[in-house]
Every structure is written in structure tokens, then in C-alpha cells.
Design an enzyme around this catalytic site. Structure first.
Site, short mmCIF file in Angstrom:
data_model
loop_
_atom_site.label_atom_id
_atom_site.label_comp_id
_atom_site.label_asym_id
_atom_site.label_seq_id
_atom_site.Cartn_x
_atom_site.Cartn_y
_atom_site.Cartn_z
N ASP A 139 0.84 -1.20 0.00
CA ASP A 139 0.00 0.00 0.00
C ASP A 139 0.87 1.25 0.00
O ASP A 139 0.51 2.27 0.59
CB ASP A 139 -0.90 -0.03 1.24
CG ASP A 139 -1.97 1.06 1.20
OD1 ASP A 139 -2.47 1.45 2.29
OD2 ASP A 139 -2.28 1.56 0.10
N LYS A 142 2.46 3.67 -5.71
CA LYS A 142 1.85 2.73 -6.68
C LYS A 142 2.84 2.35 -7.77
O LYS A 142 2.78 1.25 -8.30
CB LYS A 142 0.59 3.35 -7.29
CG LYS A 142 -0.38 3.94 -6.23
CD LYS A 142 -0.62 2.99 -5.05
CE LYS A 142 -1.06 3.73 -3.79
NZ LYS A 142 -0.96 2.88 -2.58
N ASP A 167 -3.42 -2.70 -2.35
CA ASP A 167 -4.47 -1.69 -2.32
C ASP A 167 -4.40 -0.82 -3.59
O ASP A 167 -3.40 -0.81 -4.32
CB ASP A 167 -4.27 -0.79 -1.08
CG ASP A 167 -5.46 0.14 -0.85
OD1 ASP A 167 -5.27 1.21 -0.25
OD2 ASP A 167 -6.58 -0.19 -1.28
N ASN A 168 -5.49 -0.13 -3.88
CA ASN A 168 -5.55 0.92 -4.90
C ASN A 168 -5.38 0.46 -6.34
O ASN A 168 -4.78 1.18 -7.16
CB ASN A 168 -4.51 2.02 -4.59
CG ASN A 168 -4.65 2.54 -3.20
OD1 ASN A 168 -3.74 2.38 -2.39
ND2 ASN A 168 -5.78 3.15 -2.88
N GLU A 197 -11.46 4.65 -0.23
CA GLU A 197 -11.62 5.01 1.18
C GLU A 197 -12.43 6.29 1.37
O GLU A 197 -12.23 7.28 0.67
CB GLU A 197 -10.25 5.15 1.87
CG GLU A 197 -9.24 6.01 1.18
CD GLU A 197 -8.25 5.20 0.37
OE1 GLU A 197 -8.66 4.21 -0.25
OE2 GLU A 197 -7.07 5.56 0.32
O1 LIG Z 1 0.03 7.06 -2.39
C1 LIG Z 1 -0.63 6.36 -1.66
N1 LIG Z 1 -0.07 5.63 -0.69
C2 LIG Z 1 1.38 5.70 -0.50
C3 LIG Z 1 1.76 6.95 0.32
C4 LIG Z 1 3.25 7.18 0.41
C5 LIG Z 1 4.03 5.90 0.68
C6 LIG Z 1 5.42 6.21 1.18
N2 LIG Z 1 6.13 4.96 1.32
C7 LIG Z 1 5.93 4.07 2.32
C8 LIG Z 1 6.83 3.04 2.06
N3 LIG Z 1 7.52 3.32 0.94
C9 LIG Z 1 7.09 4.50 0.49
C10 LIG Z 1 -2.13 6.36 -1.78
C11 LIG Z 1 -2.74 7.40 -2.47
C12 LIG Z 1 -4.13 7.46 -2.58
C13 LIG Z 1 -4.77 8.58 -3.32
C14 LIG Z 1 -5.74 8.32 -4.30
C15 LIG Z 1 -6.35 9.38 -4.98
C16 LIG Z 1 -5.98 10.68 -4.70
F1 LIG Z 1 -6.56 11.71 -5.36
C17 LIG Z 1 -5.01 10.95 -3.73
C18 LIG Z 1 -4.41 9.90 -3.04
C19 LIG Z 1 -4.94 6.49 -1.97
C20 LIG Z 1 -4.33 5.44 -1.28
O2 LIG Z 1 -5.07 4.46 -0.68
C21 LIG Z 1 -2.94 5.35 -1.19
O3 LIG Z 1 -2.40 4.30 -0.50
MG LIG Z 2 -3.89 2.76 -0.21
#
Ligand SMILES: O=C(NCCCCCn1ccnc1)c1cc(-c2ccc(F)cc2)cc(O)c1O
Ligand SMILES: [Mg+2]
Length: 212
Positions: A139, A142, A167-168, A197
């Protein structure tokens, strides 16, 4: 104050210390009623719960801790003997997660790693005493889902039957990942449509069982 700090404060003021379900309920209430946040959430979370109960993992890896919501969601369903590792790249979010997990009373059940997953995955066997994972929840960014599942494969961290949940798949989308797990021949992969979500938009989880 960041959004994540506002969520943590709301949890500390509205949930019960040591009660994981009340922490999840508070985060979800805040997400629906006050500020959207990128937790897997309550709707997709029910599907994740089902996968966890079906798999009953003794060793599990999460890539993308964020505020700790899914770590709490999963570990609340696992026995004390289970080993749960979660990797977060962003130190600010890792710090919020640390406090959220402690408030839920699960700090002794979750091993938090603050690092780039690409650096950590090759260290898991030697540095974190891992053999293979029974379950993985992906998660994080992406565009690195594929890089990291391939790293898990080449570092022999998956075994026949390992369940990888991502996820996603729809929103924001992980098309290269979905294509990889569905066509590479190494997984039995199924898509589970759900809702994004704290929204009526569509999203979903991919469940991929490693063939070994
Ligand atoms: O980017 C996401 N998650 C990663 C965050 C940073 C991870 C950092 N990291 C951790 C370990 N290695 C790197 C994410 C984004 C969205 C989303 C969807 C639509 C929108 F308009 C805005 C946002 C929805 C999610 O459910 C997500 O999970
Ligand atoms: Mg997510």
C-alpha cells in the site's frame, strides 16, 4: 499542524487507549466526516479482514505504514505469536504511526521500519530474522509495487501459498502491477472490487497467491 497530526489528536481524544477497534472507528469517523485520508479505510478494510482471517499469517510484511491504520487493523486479528513488520519511507508519518500504534496498545506486536523498501527488503532475512512471509500487504507508492514484489521474489521471501494483497488497484491505480501479477504465471490473482476510502468512488484490492 499536519492532517496526520489532526487525525492522531482526534484518536487520542475520542478513542479508548488499548482498544484497537475504537482507534479504527475514530480514524474512519474522521475520514468520513472531517478530512479524507489515504487509509485503506472501513469498506476495503472489511475485505482485508476477511483475507487475514482466512490466511491467519504467522509472519506478515506491510509496505506503506502511513498512520498505522492497516497495521492496527491486521494485527488486531493475529495471535500474540505472529510477527508483523511494516515499512514507511516518510519519517513524519512513521512517527504518527508509532503514536497511533502505541495508543492502540499494539506496539509490542508491530515492528516498524522507517526506510526505503528497496533498501529494506534485501535485509529482511539477515537483519530481521525472517524466513518467508505468509502474507504481504502492499500500500505504498503505486509505481514501485512491481519493483517490490519482484524484490520479494528474488530475495526468496515468498513461498508456495504466500498471499499478497495490494491496495488501490483502481484508484489511483496500479495498472502495471495488476498486469504483472495476472500474467506473469507466478500467481493465482483475483480482483476484489470495493469502494475508495471514505468515498463512493470505485477501488479494489488484488489478492495474489504465490505458486512457489
Ligand atoms: O500514495 C498512496 N499511498 C502511499 C503513500 C506514500 C508511501 C510512502 N512509502 C511508504 C513506504 N515506501 C514508500 C495512496 C494514495 C491514494 C490517493 C488516491 C487518490 C488521490 F486523489 C489521492 C491519493 C490512496 C491510497 O489508498 C494510497 O495508498
Ligand atoms: Mg492505499
Amino acid at each position: 499542524m499536519s492532517k496526520e497530526q489532526r487525525v492522531l489528536r482526534y484518536v487520542q481524544q475520542n478513542a479508548s487507549r488499548g482498544d484497537p477497534d475504537s482507534v479504527l472507528a475514530a480514524v474512519d469517523k474522521f475520514g468520513w466526516e472531517t478530512e479524507w485520508a489515504m487509509n485503506v479505510g472501513d469498506v476495503k478494510g472489511l475485505i482485508l479482514d476477511r483475507f487475514v482471517k482466512e490466511t491467519a499469517p504467522q509472519t506478515m510484511l506491510e509496505l506503506g505504514t502511513y498512520m498505522g491504520y492497516s497495521a492496527i487493523r491486521v494485527v488486531r486479528l493475529l495471535p500474540e505469536t505472529a510477527k508483523f513488520l511494516t515499512v514507511e519511507f516518510n519519517p513524519e508519518n512513521a512517527a504518527i504511526a508509532n503514536e497511533m500504534i502505541a495508543f492502540a496498545g499494539l506496539q509490542n506486536r508491530i515492528i516498524q521500519i522507517t526506510s526505503d523498501s528497496a533498501d529494506v527488503i534485501p535485509q529482511l532475512k539477515k537483519k530481521y530474522d525472517v524466513d518467508t512471509f505468509d502474507m504481504v500487504f502492499i500500500d505504498h507508492w503505486k509505481d514501485v509495487y512491481v519493483r517490490d514484489i519482484k524484490l520479494l521474489e528474488t530475495n526468496n521471501l515468498l513461498r508456495k501459498g504466500t498471499v499478497v494483497v495490494a491496495d488501490n488497484i483502481i484508484n489511483p491505480g496500479a495498472p502495471e502491477y495488476a498486469d504483472y501479477v495476472r500474467t506473469c504465471g507466478k500467481y493465482d490473482s483475483t480482483f476484489h472490487e470495493s469502494n475508495f476510502e471514505y468515498s463512493d468512488d470505485i477501488d479494489g484490492l488484488e489478492k495474489s497467491v504465490y505458486r512457489g
